[in-house]
Design a protein around this motif. Sequence first.
Motif, mmCIF file in Angstrom:
data_model
loop_
_atom_site.group_PDB
_atom_site.id
_atom_site.type_symbol
_atom_site.label_atom_id
_atom_site.label_comp_id
_atom_site.label_asym_id
_atom_site.label_seq_id
_atom_site.Cartn_x
_atom_site.Cartn_y
_atom_site.Cartn_z
ATOM 1 N N ARG B 585 -46.974 29.744 22.977
ATOM 2 C CA ARG B 585 -48.442 29.595 22.951
ATOM 3 C C ARG B 585 -49.067 30.661 22.050
ATOM 4 N NH1 ARG B 585 -50.076 27.107 27.849
ATOM 5 N NH2 ARG B 585 -48.609 25.405 28.220
ATOM 6 N N VAL B 586 -48.565 31.849 22.146
ATOM 7 C CA VAL B 586 -49.094 32.938 21.325
ATOM 8 C C VAL B 586 -48.871 32.620 19.849
ATOM 9 C CG1 VAL B 586 -48.674 35.359 20.659
ATOM 10 C CG2 VAL B 586 -48.903 34.751 23.077
ATOM 11 N N ARG B 587 -47.689 32.146 19.540
ATOM 12 C CA ARG B 587 -47.386 31.847 18.142
ATOM 13 C C ARG B 587 -48.248 30.688 17.630
ATOM 14 N NH1 ARG B 587 -41.908 30.214 17.567
ATOM 15 N NH2 ARG B 587 -41.998 30.669 15.351
ATOM 16 N N ASP B 588 -48.472 29.714 18.514
ATOM 17 C CA ASP B 588 -49.299 28.575 18.117
ATOM 18 C C ASP B 588 -50.723 29.033 17.791
ATOM 19 O OD1 ASP B 588 -49.953 25.634 18.009
ATOM 20 O OD2 ASP B 588 -51.263 26.242 19.681
ATOM 21 N N ILE B 589 -51.270 29.863 18.639
ATOM 22 C CA ILE B 589 -52.628 30.351 18.397
ATOM 23 C C ILE B 589 -52.651 31.178 17.111
ATOM 24 C CG2 ILE B 589 -54.445 31.899 19.281
ATOM 25 C CD1 ILE B 589 -53.499 31.008 22.128
ATOM 26 N N LEU B 622 -55.260 39.122 20.074
ATOM 27 C CA LEU B 622 -55.088 37.681 20.067
ATOM 28 C C LEU B 622 -55.757 37.051 21.297
ATOM 29 C CD1 LEU B 622 -52.751 35.349 18.757
ATOM 30 C CD2 LEU B 622 -52.544 35.398 21.241
ATOM 31 N N ALA B 623 -55.536 37.684 22.451
ATOM 32 C CA ALA B 623 -56.134 37.152 23.686
ATOM 33 C C ALA B 623 -57.654 37.193 23.597
ATOM 34 C CB ALA B 623 -55.653 37.963 24.887
ATOM 35 N N HIS B 624 -58.171 38.215 22.967
ATOM 36 C CA HIS B 624 -59.621 38.323 22.819
ATOM 37 C C HIS B 624 -60.152 37.137 22.006
ATOM 38 C CE1 HIS B 624 -63.456 40.454 22.812
ATOM 39 N NE2 HIS B 624 -63.589 40.101 21.538
ATOM 40 N N VAL B 625 -59.468 36.819 20.937
ATOM 41 C CA VAL B 625 -59.886 35.680 20.118
ATOM 42 C C VAL B 625 -59.844 34.403 20.949
ATOM 43 C CG1 VAL B 625 -59.273 34.233 18.145
ATOM 44 C CG2 VAL B 625 -59.189 36.739 17.947
ATOM 45 N N TRP B 626 -58.721 34.226 21.662
ATOM 46 C CA TRP B 626 -58.556 32.975 22.408
ATOM 47 C C TRP B 626 -59.668 32.791 23.449
ATOM 48 C CZ3 TRP B 626 -56.670 28.356 22.394
ATOM 49 C CH2 TRP B 626 -56.683 27.620 23.593
ATOM 50 N N TYR B 627 -59.944 33.815 24.182
ATOM 51 C CA TYR B 627 -60.880 33.644 25.289
ATOM 52 C C TYR B 627 -62.343 33.831 24.859
ATOM 53 C CZ TYR B 627 -57.011 33.873 28.661
ATOM 54 O OH TYR B 627 -55.884 33.632 29.375
ATOM 55 N N ARG B 628 -62.590 34.808 23.971
ATOM 56 C CA ARG B 628 -63.973 35.212 23.718
ATOM 57 C C ARG B 628 -64.506 34.730 22.380
ATOM 58 N NH1 ARG B 628 -64.670 39.480 27.506
ATOM 59 N NH2 ARG B 628 -66.862 39.408 26.930
ATOM 60 N N GLN B 629 -63.608 34.413 21.451
ATOM 61 C CA GLN B 629 -64.075 33.988 20.120
ATOM 62 C C GLN B 629 -63.410 32.682 19.698
ATOM 63 O OE1 GLN B 629 -62.793 37.527 18.036
ATOM 64 N NE2 GLN B 629 -64.817 38.483 18.246
ATOM 65 N N PRO B 630 -63.470 31.687 20.558
ATOM 66 C CA PRO B 630 -62.770 30.434 20.218
ATOM 67 C C PRO B 630 -63.307 29.813 18.929
ATOM 68 C CG PRO B 630 -64.205 30.148 22.138
ATOM 69 C CD PRO B 630 -64.193 31.606 21.832
ATOM 70 N N GLN B 631 -64.522 30.215 18.512
ATOM 71 C CA GLN B 631 -65.082 29.672 17.266
ATOM 72 C C GLN B 631 -64.198 30.005 16.071
ATOM 73 O OE1 GLN B 631 -66.370 32.151 19.097
ATOM 74 N NE2 GLN B 631 -67.048 33.849 17.804
ATOM 75 N N ARG B 632 -63.334 31.038 16.216
ATOM 76 C CA ARG B 632 -62.483 31.416 15.085
ATOM 77 C C ARG B 632 -61.242 30.523 14.968
ATOM 78 N NH1 ARG B 632 -61.378 37.710 15.533
ATOM 79 N NH2 ARG B 632 -60.074 37.214 13.716
ATOM 80 N N PRO B 634 -59.282 27.085 14.478
ATOM 81 C CA PRO B 634 -59.455 25.738 13.926
ATOM 82 C C PRO B 634 -59.005 24.698 14.949
ATOM 83 C CG PRO B 634 -57.529 26.800 12.982
ATOM 84 C CD PRO B 634 -58.188 27.813 13.846
ATOM 85 N N PRO B 635 -59.401 23.438 14.746
ATOM 86 C CA PRO B 635 -58.949 22.383 15.657
ATOM 87 C C PRO B 635 -57.433 22.219 15.587
ATOM 88 C CG PRO B 635 -60.315 21.507 13.850
ATOM 89 C CD PRO B 635 -60.268 22.993 13.679
ATOM 90 N N GLY B 636 -56.896 21.641 16.635
ATOM 91 C CA GLY B 636 -55.457 21.398 16.651
ATOM 92 C C GLY B 636 -54.690 22.429 17.430
ATOM 93 N N VAL B 637 -55.301 23.530 17.778
ATOM 94 C CA VAL B 637 -54.606 24.523 18.574
ATOM 95 C C VAL B 637 -54.418 23.976 19.991
ATOM 96 C CG1 VAL B 637 -56.731 25.715 19.267
ATOM 97 C CG2 VAL B 637 -54.577 26.987 19.170
ATOM 98 N N ASN B 638 -53.325 24.327 20.601
ATOM 99 C CA ASN B 638 -53.008 23.799 21.933
ATOM 100 C C ASN B 638 -54.055 24.280 22.946
ATOM 101 O OD1 ASN B 638 -51.968 23.100 24.385
ATOM 102 N ND2 ASN B 638 -49.879 23.831 23.959
ATOM 103 N N GLU B 643 -52.026 30.245 29.524
ATOM 104 C CA GLU B 643 -51.704 30.108 30.942
ATOM 105 C C GLU B 643 -50.564 29.115 31.047
ATOM 106 O OE1 GLU B 643 -54.688 30.913 33.415
ATOM 107 O OE2 GLU B 643 -53.442 30.544 35.169
ATOM 108 N N VAL B 644 -49.432 29.545 31.614
ATOM 109 C CA VAL B 644 -48.261 28.662 31.641
ATOM 110 C C VAL B 644 -47.567 28.715 33.000
ATOM 111 C CG1 VAL B 644 -47.830 29.084 29.174
ATOM 112 C CG2 VAL B 644 -46.611 30.435 30.894
ATOM 113 N N ILE B 645 -46.813 27.684 33.271
ATOM 114 C CA ILE B 645 -45.899 27.694 34.416
ATOM 115 C C ILE B 645 -44.496 27.510 33.854
ATOM 116 C CG2 ILE B 645 -45.147 26.542 36.519
ATOM 117 C CD1 ILE B 645 -47.820 27.314 37.170
ATOM 118 N N GLY B 646 -43.637 28.451 34.140
ATOM 119 C CA GLY B 646 -42.247 28.300 33.723
ATOM 120 C C GLY B 646 -41.399 28.041 34.952
#
Lengths: 172, 822, 282
Positions: B585-589, B622-632, B634-638, B643-646
């Motif tokens: 997930r981190v790599r995808d973002i 990276l987490a800051h971007v994901w949660y607080r700056q989603p505007q950054r 592009p579309p297509g990100v998972n 948040e995952v269940i393994g």
Amino acid sequence: MTTIRLTVNGRAIEADVQPRTHLADFLREQQLLTGTNLGCEHGVCGACTLEIDGAPARSCITYAIDCDGASVRTIEGFGGDAPMAALRAAFSAEHALQCGYCTPGMLVTARDIVIRLPGVPEDRIRKELSGNLCRCTGYAGIVRAIRAVMAQSGTPSGPSLASTEPFASTAP
Amino acid sequence: MTPILPAYSLMDHDIARARPLPTTGVGASLQRKEDRRFLAGEGEFVGNIKLPGMLHVAFARSAVAHGRILAVHKPAGFEDAVFTMADLEAGSPPVGPIRVLSSLPGFKPSSQWPLARDKVRQVGEPIAMCVAASRAEAEDIADAVVADIEDLPAVVDMLEARDAPPALVHEEWGDNIFLETLVEGGLKGDAFEALKRGAAVKVHRRLRTARQSMAPMEGRGVVCSWNTRLDQLEMHTAAQMPHINRAGLSETLGIDQASIRVIAPDVGGGFGYKGILLPEEICLAWLTRHIGRPVKWIEDRREQLIANTNCREHHYDITVYADARGRLLAIDCDSVIDSGAYSSYPFSACLEAAQVGSILPGPYKMEAFRCRTWSVSTNKPPILPYRGVARAGVCFAIETMVDAAARAAGVEPHEARLASLIEADEMPYDNITRKHFDSGDYPEAIRRAMQAIDLPRWRARQGAAEPDGRLIGVGHAVFCEQAAHGTSVYYGWGIPMVPGHEQCGARMTPDGRLELRIGAQSHGQSLETTLAQVANEILGIDPDHVRLVHGDTGMTPYSTGTWGSRSMVMSGGAVAEACALMVERVRDIAAHLFQVPLDQVMLAQGRVSDRAGGHSLTLAELAHVWYRQPQRLPPGVNPAGLEVIGGYKARVDTGTFSYACHAVAVAVDPGTGAVELLDYVIVEDAGTLVNPMVVDGQIYGGTAQGIGTALFEEMRYDSQGQPLASTLADYMLPGATEVPAPRIIHMETPSPYTTFGQKGMGEGGAIAPGAAIANAVNDALRPLGAELTELPMSPRRVMAAIAASRAGGVIGSPHAAKGQAA
Amino acid sequence: MKAPVFDFTRALSVADAVALLADTARFTKPLAGGQSLGPMLNLRVAFPEHLIGVRQIESLRQAFIDPANGDLVLGAAVPHAQIEDGLIPDVTQGLLAHVAANIAYRAVRNRGTVGGSLAHADPAADWVNTMPLLGARMVAVGLAGEREIDARTFMTGPFTTALDEHELLVAVRVPALGKNARWGYVKFCRKPGEFAEAVGGVLIDRARGIGRLVMGATDGAPIVLEESAERVRAASSDSAVAAHWTDARLSAAIDAAGIGHDPYSAQLHLTMARRAIAVALA
Ligand SMILES: Cc1cc2nc3c(=O)[nH]c(=O)nc-3n(C[C@H](O)[C@H](O)[C@H](O)COP(=O)(O)OP(=O)(O)OC[C@H]3O[C@@H](n4cnc5c(N)ncnc54)[C@H](O)[C@@H]3O)c2cc1C
Ligand code: FES
Ligand code: FES
């Protein structure tokens, strides 16, 4: 209820107690000092060990009412204490605790050992620890931690006199 | 079935380069994250929990072992403060009994009412629940409850319970037998008989291990309240398996599981004692709703010793056949397990006996095996699986027999073992009871142990008389610890709670920290640290930035909990899976953010960057971007985000096999019967060690408990079923003077079946000391012709063995067979 | 495991305590260190209604040499730890300190008192066996005044003493050992600090004509074997005194005390006695 005055962790306290309330319950229930644990309430396990007037004592078989005028120190009351700080660091470094239940009583006893009996050999350390039961660690880390603090304080635990075996009996 | 990450597959990922400094990840002796709060006296044990308006509970308990309840009288003026089973049954829905079914044919379930109804079947069985403003006052009320009980004969001895019962514990059964099983392997019938006739060595013994109390330093305890907003029971309980407690509460209370939240806070040691649904838990759950107030019950030491569960009472009538070199040929055994009055939830009264039958061969090869087991009911507390479960008794049985066979054959015991053990080049190996040994080199463990203890030194010392008149002995024992065994094994043992798949929920918080949620529970095992090391191994995240959430059914995935040395394998596996998913997930973002192909993104040492080196972010950024700056982004990100269940289940779920050889030298005082341990060596193989310091801690602690089993601990009962140990002055736990610092030597044969090659090892230390010390004591007593066949080897038993040998017999084995050495 | 209801009054003088103990309307008992009474209360095997705290009575905390006869006057409320640490005058060539150091655990020794231990009269405890060995005398004060009780007759059975219900034990008078006196005190415990399964004590003090052997942790008062003063004085050596304690004599005494029915216990007592002799002669 009877009113008692005592010092707890350096703070003067006045409190109403029932005569039958033991010191540990008084501290845990009335003073909200829950660091002192109860393991047997009959004096054998040492979990409830704390300091009364500077000496380790069992708080489960000491009644709060009989501590009128006394000075009590619990595990919460060793903030600025250098030997306790050293022991805490050594306990962590030597893995001297697992579940942590015996730990407060164990630390109070350990502190008494390093101060009262600097430099004693391992078999003596073990004998002095014999009134504090731990079901998790097998005591190995606890003994090592005490030895480490003795060494840091310039009073390394000496060789056992009783025996030349890897560890010695303290039996008579 | 297949884990997402097969063993060692980490190397396939770029994250392999994230392999951090060896001071943090898998293999590091990282200091524990949980230490700080305990050293400060800030652990949150259940006894410390105080809720507004909380009342305290004490139980009136049976004073007799067996009797019919005629009436229970509530003290005058306290009718509203005392509750009996009739009150609990009058509710809607009514509270039901604990009933544990087993899938094994012929198993007879017991009905254990949370408060005794009709009959009491053990001393200490709760009869009435008393509630007051303080525990002391609740005890005052409990003391005033009067129960009219018509005494029935007590069933105390397990052999008597089976063969000539003075009474029936559960009348509807027609006998006192929970379960009878037969396990056979190898040669059968005439072929087995021929082997018996032809064996050069035949030794027969009757062996016994005492009933014990697991005795964690903290007892059980329960604080309950009813959350009216959520319409949910909230129970804090000193428990090892909160999800299982929740299931049991739901079944007995008749409310659905979602209406129950069970939280195990800091737990002061478990060892199996806290792996049970308690009658007291059911009672308090009912009470808090009934009276609308939070309630608390803290088990005191006397309740623990006389009323609540015990463990480990085995009897073996065993014959071992060997060739002239002491090589094992066959075992023929009848074994009885005293399971006490009831079948406990969830392990049931079948687990211990089922284990005995299947693991008695240990790590030995042989040609024939037969073991019949009886799990019998007596008027004593139920037994639970204690650290090592049946293995401690089994190890004592097989290993003292191997020594006896070696003595009869006139060879050193280790030679007899080396001739019989599974060899390293035979691994993996399916033994005579179809146990699948994953890996290991057992003979090498013995060789190293013999070298470390220095056998010749002790043999030489034995030749010269000791100045103090004591007798020197040296002995050893080897065992295997099948651990983290999964579905197929437990299904085979018939327990109603079959463990399956384990999950971990992982969330990266907006500041780049990692929360891990697991259903197991850590009560001294150091999971807060070791699982952070696993996360570090895979994500490169600083272990200090990892927080473990455990022991709370409201916050964690379902799990059968922490038992059976399973957590490091199962939860460790699940954490690894979850972290591996998190890496993706981190790599995808990052790929989306950096606008580079996914395969250009790598994660190393807590930073994510592109291979070209143009971009680099910390996990926090990276987490800051994901949660607080989603505007950054592009579309297509998972959109599933951070948040995952393994999930984890071993490819081969028959478990890992840790093993060890314990070797010990003793001095026996013939004037007092006292046994002193002079040296103690442990050669242990637990596969890959996630945290060697923690592993050693488990071995030290387990060995101390095993020394208790060997020399001190014993729950004795009189002929009326009255317990004779009700304080820690009578039930003797080993202290710092009784437990030596063993020398530990590690071998590391990775398990081929687990994520890092780690093996479950939490129980091992407790398994071998009884056997190893018995062998050493018997070696010491050999010149006197005395032999001990019962644990613990108390001074009284040692002296009795010496006296019996003077009188011309071997104590405990009146039918000492031919071929037995003098 | 909480104590039943009781009242508590702290006494600050012997007179205070004796007056309070004279109360016949309520079951009244002294509380010293609480290290024996505390467990019994918590386990609810003792139900006193009124406890009189005696730990703080100044005179009970004193230990001094009586100039009149050289006896050590050991206050009843002196804690074991103080004796262990050598903070009281030593008239026993270290015997008291040796015994004290091996009672229970330090935390218990810091509060448990000599007087409490003696009054409790657990056969397996240490002072009830040590004081008869030393030929000490108990000093008790009641409404009728002060009296002395020989330690060898003080304990009348398990957990019972010659003290009157309303009497307070105020001190123990320990006579000073002669210059060349030798002693041995050994006990067998499953673990250090736990109560003994057998105790052996020996005192050979030829100058004072004393040859005494104690076997303790019996079913009641300790067994005391006393050699006659003439015989001791006539003996040419300490070993000659000890030579009288043959296995046969010791075993006969063990049998007479009713321990003989349990061969293990009998053997332990014999072993401890033999080892105490060996220590004394070493
Ligand atoms: C874990 C543990 C281990 C122990 N191991 C040992 C051991 O190895 N050897 C040993 O000898 N002891 C042992 N003890 C007991 C210990 O020494 C106690 O201190 C002692 O027995 C009682 O002394 P106390 O001052 O605490 O008396 P308390 O508990 O206060 O009183 C005991 C009894 O004496 C009465 N009493 C007290 N003072 C007086 C007085 N002045 N006059 C008349 N009556 C009085 C009380 O009413 C009560 O009945 C152990 C105790 C514990 C808890
Ligand atoms: S709780 Fe006080 S000694 Fe065990
Ligand atoms: S760490 Fe668990 S009892 Fe000591």
